[in-house]
Design a protein around this motif. Structure first.
Motif, PDB file in Angstrom:
ATOM      1  N   LEU A  24      -9.334 -12.685 -19.605  1.00 24.90           N
ATOM      2  CA  LEU A  24      -7.879 -12.113 -19.491  1.00 24.90           C
ATOM      3  C   LEU A  24      -7.658 -12.090 -17.934  1.00 24.90           C
ATOM      4  O   LEU A  24      -8.503 -11.432 -17.136  1.00 24.90           O
ATOM      5  N   ILE A  25      -6.691 -12.358 -17.227  1.00 27.58           N
ATOM      6  CA  ILE A  25      -6.217 -12.090 -15.844  1.00 27.58           C
ATOM      7  C   ILE A  25      -5.195 -11.377 -15.573  1.00 27.58           C
ATOM      8  O   ILE A  25      -3.968 -11.454 -15.874  1.00 27.58           O
ATOM      9  N   LEU A  26      -5.379 -10.119 -15.046  1.00 25.16           N
ATOM     10  CA  LEU A  26      -4.348  -8.971 -14.932  1.00 25.16           C
ATOM     11  C   LEU A  26      -3.857  -9.181 -13.608  1.00 25.16           C
ATOM     12  O   LEU A  26      -4.671  -9.524 -12.454  1.00 25.16           O
ATOM     13  N   THR A  27      -2.489  -9.110 -13.368  1.00 25.21           N
ATOM     14  CA  THR A  27      -2.157  -9.277 -12.135  1.00 25.21           C
ATOM     15  C   THR A  27      -1.624  -8.104 -11.440  1.00 25.21           C
ATOM     16  O   THR A  27      -1.275  -7.263 -12.186  1.00 25.21           O
ATOM     17  N   GLY A  28      -1.548  -7.856 -10.121  1.00 26.33           N
ATOM     18  CA  GLY A  28      -1.363  -6.359  -9.623  1.00 26.33           C
ATOM     19  C   GLY A  28      -0.766  -6.871  -8.372  1.00 26.33           C
ATOM     20  O   GLY A  28      -1.242  -7.752  -7.609  1.00 26.33           O
ATOM     21  N   SER A  29       0.269  -6.078  -7.822  1.00 25.88           N
ATOM     22  CA  SER A  29       1.055  -6.492  -6.682  1.00 25.88           C
ATOM     23  C   SER A  29       0.150  -6.286  -5.512  1.00 25.88           C
ATOM     24  O   SER A  29       0.497  -6.616  -4.246  1.00 25.88           O
ATOM     25  N   GLY A  30      -0.696  -5.048  -5.632  1.00 27.95           N
ATOM     26  CA  GLY A  30      -1.336  -4.809  -4.309  1.00 27.95           C
ATOM     27  C   GLY A  30      -0.709  -3.369  -3.644  1.00 27.95           C
ATOM     28  O   GLY A  30      -1.190  -2.784  -2.980  1.00 27.95           O
ATOM     29  N   GLY A  31       0.521  -3.225  -4.251  1.00 26.24           N
ATOM     30  CA  GLY A  31       1.037  -1.845  -3.801  1.00 26.24           C
ATOM     31  C   GLY A  31       1.545  -1.690  -2.639  1.00 26.24           C
ATOM     32  O   GLY A  31       1.756  -2.961  -1.762  1.00 26.24           O
ATOM     33  N   PRO A  32       2.080  -0.649  -2.048  1.00 26.04           N
ATOM     34  CA  PRO A  32       2.543  -0.595  -0.531  1.00 26.04           C
ATOM     35  C   PRO A  32       1.522  -0.966   0.475  1.00 26.04           C
ATOM     36  O   PRO A  32       2.071  -1.066   1.664  1.00 26.04           O
ATOM     37  N   PHE A  33       0.393  -0.936   0.113  1.00 25.75           N
ATOM     38  CA  PHE A  33      -0.573  -0.890   1.485  1.00 25.75           C
ATOM     39  C   PHE A  33      -1.414  -2.367   1.520  1.00 25.75           C
ATOM     40  O   PHE A  33      -2.522  -2.244   2.052  1.00 25.75           O
ATOM     41  N   LEU A  34      -0.938  -3.410   0.853  1.00 29.94           N
ATOM     42  CA  LEU A  34      -1.520  -4.616   0.572  1.00 29.94           C
ATOM     43  C   LEU A  34      -1.970  -5.138   2.037  1.00 29.94           C
ATOM     44  O   LEU A  34      -2.948  -5.666   2.274  1.00 29.94           O
ATOM     45  N   ARG A  35      -0.998  -4.948   3.135  1.00 32.06           N
ATOM     46  CA  ARG A  35      -1.074  -5.400   4.285  1.00 32.06           C
ATOM     47  C   ARG A  35      -1.407  -4.298   5.371  1.00 32.06           C
ATOM     48  O   ARG A  35      -1.436  -4.652   6.670  1.00 32.06           O
ATOM     49  N   ARG A  36      -1.374  -3.079   5.297  1.00 31.24           N
ATOM     50  CA  ARG A  36      -1.423  -2.158   6.211  1.00 31.24           C
ATOM     51  C   ARG A  36      -2.824  -2.080   6.675  1.00 31.24           C
ATOM     52  O   ARG A  36      -3.942  -2.143   6.032  1.00 31.24           O
ATOM     53  N   PRO A  37      -3.097  -2.086   8.164  1.00 29.47           N
ATOM     54  CA  PRO A  37      -4.478  -2.000   8.555  1.00 29.47           C
ATOM     55  C   PRO A  37      -5.193  -1.050   7.949  1.00 29.47           C
ATOM     56  O   PRO A  37      -4.777   0.254   7.809  1.00 29.47           O
ATOM     57  N   LEU A  38      -6.449  -1.238   7.592  1.00 32.09           N
ATOM     58  CA  LEU A  38      -7.246  -0.204   6.840  1.00 32.09           C
ATOM     59  C   LEU A  38      -7.611   1.013   7.538  1.00 32.09           C
ATOM     60  O   LEU A  38      -7.253   2.253   7.098  1.00 32.09           O
ATOM     61  N   GLU A  39      -7.559   0.863   9.055  1.00 31.59           N
ATOM     62  CA  GLU A  39      -8.062   2.148   9.688  1.00 31.59           C
ATOM     63  C   GLU A  39      -6.721   2.873   9.733  1.00 31.59           C
ATOM     64  O   GLU A  39      -6.991   4.045  10.383  1.00 31.59           O
ATOM     65  N   THR A  40      -5.523   2.670   9.348  1.00 33.59           N
ATOM     66  CA  THR A  40      -4.405   3.538   9.246  1.00 33.59           C
ATOM     67  C   THR A  40      -4.165   4.395   7.972  1.00 33.59           C
ATOM     68  O   THR A  40      -3.219   5.019   7.916  1.00 33.59           O
TER      69      THR A  40
END
Ligand SMILES: NC(=O)c1ccc[n+]([C@@H]2O[C@H](COP(=O)([O-])OP(=O)(O)OC[C@H]3O[C@@H](n4cnc5c(N)ncnc54)[C@H](OP(=O)(O)O)[C@@H]3O)[C@@H](O)[C@H]2O)c1
Length: 400
Positions: free
Chosen positions: A176-192
């Motif tokens: 089974l392959i669940l998809t997920g959008s990644g939410g609002p922080f998909l591209r936000r720099p980790l350090e922020t």
């Protein structure tokens, strides 16, 4: 795999020969509950509300009751009134012989007792509240087996998988392959991520949902809970459940078969669609939402899950694999940590480490009883409330 569920060759609902399906709706005032009400109002020949149940939003419930005067109205937390009397009334409502289908869309663990009661009464359930399966998947399956009830998933990913499985044979499934959008922080720099505000965490790029699941989507704990939900709904081992990030939220999930084929279900990101198929199965209702315009979309993209950005997914998978009351600890610790974040008492980056610490400290029971689940739930909440900020193992993987 032993099949205890209807996903492959679903039976019709017990009520399917009745022209109008009578619904008991738990969580009527919430995001899913309001969309159920929309569908009942759009398709009055198909559905009536027999009982509507909420937590404490009396005004919201009264507004529904004005539009549905035939519905019994119940609050789980009716202010000064006796809470145990309220619990008994909810128990009776979900067991009522007049009810054809119980829709479980109450927030989190509050849904467990009424769900078990409904299954015991042999009711079919349309399930939005994944936490029920995370906390007590074995108990739910045992009740389904014993009383011949079925669960029709509302979660969009599980609805997609359910639809992909119709007519298939169990031994033909590879994963089974669940998809997920990644939410609002998909591209936000980790350090922020340290400075994430409540408003930012509540701004989902694709879905409009209640606050708890929206925060779970931002940490992707939601996807972790969905792995456990899929394990119990479809009786697939954890090793056969994968996650892929799909920012557009058009492919709602997929099934890969042994011949190398993949089946996917597509739709616009609108919960009316999976709710409608769970309510009306085996029929599809007319024009619930517009179909996606693929040419206008231009492209759909997929990417591997970033385990560093989203440690909650591996944490939840591991808790599911450990079994017993461990997933109940995961769920309760997460609910509590999210609630504290939403009250401004924890940072966003503290949520997952709080859950990890609770899992590290827990002494889970291997045998799953309702009492053991409730005890694990209470213990985990108290642990999260009491524990200091920071986490040994996971904090080192998160931004400092
Ligand atoms: N929203 C979505 O798009 C979505 C998608 C997939 C899955 N789900 C799942 O569906 C469930 C509900 O999500 P939601 O977003 O609709 O949540 P929500 O907007 O926060 O609504 C929660 C509902 O539960 C009610 N409630 C609280 N305590 C209760 C109790 N003790 N007994 C009965 N009802 C109680 C609330 O009533 P009050 O208003 O009175 O507090 C409210 O009606 C969650 O498990 C979520 O993970 C949601």
């Amino acid at each position: 795999m032993t099949q205890v569920h209807s996903a492959f060759q679903p039976k019709e609902m017990r009520s399917s020969r009745r022209s109008t399906r009578r619904l008991a709706l738990l969580g009527a005032t919430g995001s899913i509950g309001r969309q159920v009400c929309d569908l009942v109002e759009r398709f009055p020949d198909r559905f009536t509300l027999h009982a509507v149940i909420a937590g404490s939003d009396a005004a919201g419930l009264q507004a529904i009751a004005r539009r549905h005067p035939e519905a019994h109205v119940l609050l789980a937390h009716p202010g000064d009134a006796d809470a145990s009397r309220a619990a008994r009334a909810i128990d009776e409502a979900v067991r009522d012989p007049e009810v054809d289908l119980v829709i479980v869309a109450a927030a989190g663990s509050a849904a467990l007792a009424p769900t078990l009661a409904a299954l015991e009464a042999g009711k079919d359930i349309a399930l939005a509240t994944k936490e029920v399966l995370v906390m007590a998947g074995e108990l739910v399956r045992e009740r389904m087996r014993k009383h011949g009830s079925q669960i029709f998933p509302i979660d969009s990913e599980h609805s997609a998988i359910w639809q992909c499985l119709w007519g298939e044979k169990e031994h033909g499934i590879r994963r089974l392959i669940l998809t997920g959008s990644g939410g609002p922080f998909l591209r936000r720099p980790l350090e922020t991520l340290e400075s994430v505000t409540i408003a930012e965490a509540l701004t989902h790029p694709r879905w409009k949902m209640g606050p708890k699941i929206t925060v779970d989507s931002a940490t992707m704990m939601n996807k972790g809970l969905e792995i456990i939900e899929a394990h119990f709904l479809f009786d697939v081992p954890y090793a056969g459940i994968d996650v892929v990030v799909h920012p557009q939220s058009v492919v709602h999930s997929m099934v890969e078969f042994v011949d190398g084929s993949i089946k996917a279900q597509l739709g616009v990101p609108d919960m009316h669609l999976p709710i409608a198929i769970a309510l009306s199965f085996p029929d599809r209702l007319d024009s619930v939402a517009p179909a996606p315009d693929l040419a206008a979309l231009g492209q759909l993209s997929f990417e591997a899950l970033d385990a560093l950005r989203y440690p909650a997914v591996a944490l939840a998978r591991e808790a599911g694999e450990r079994g017993g009351t461990t997933p109940a600890v995961l769920n309760a610790a997460n609910e509590e940590a999210v609630a504290l974040f939403l009250k401004g008492q924890r940072r966003f980056v503290d949520i997952v480490p709080s859950v990890a610490r609770a899992l590290e400290a827990a002494q889970p029971a291997r045998d799953l009883t309702l009492e053991a689940v409730i005890a694990a739930d209470r213990w985990a909440r108290a642990h999260v409330r009491a524990s200091a900020e920071g986490s040994g193992r996971l904090r080192s993987k998160l931004p400092a």
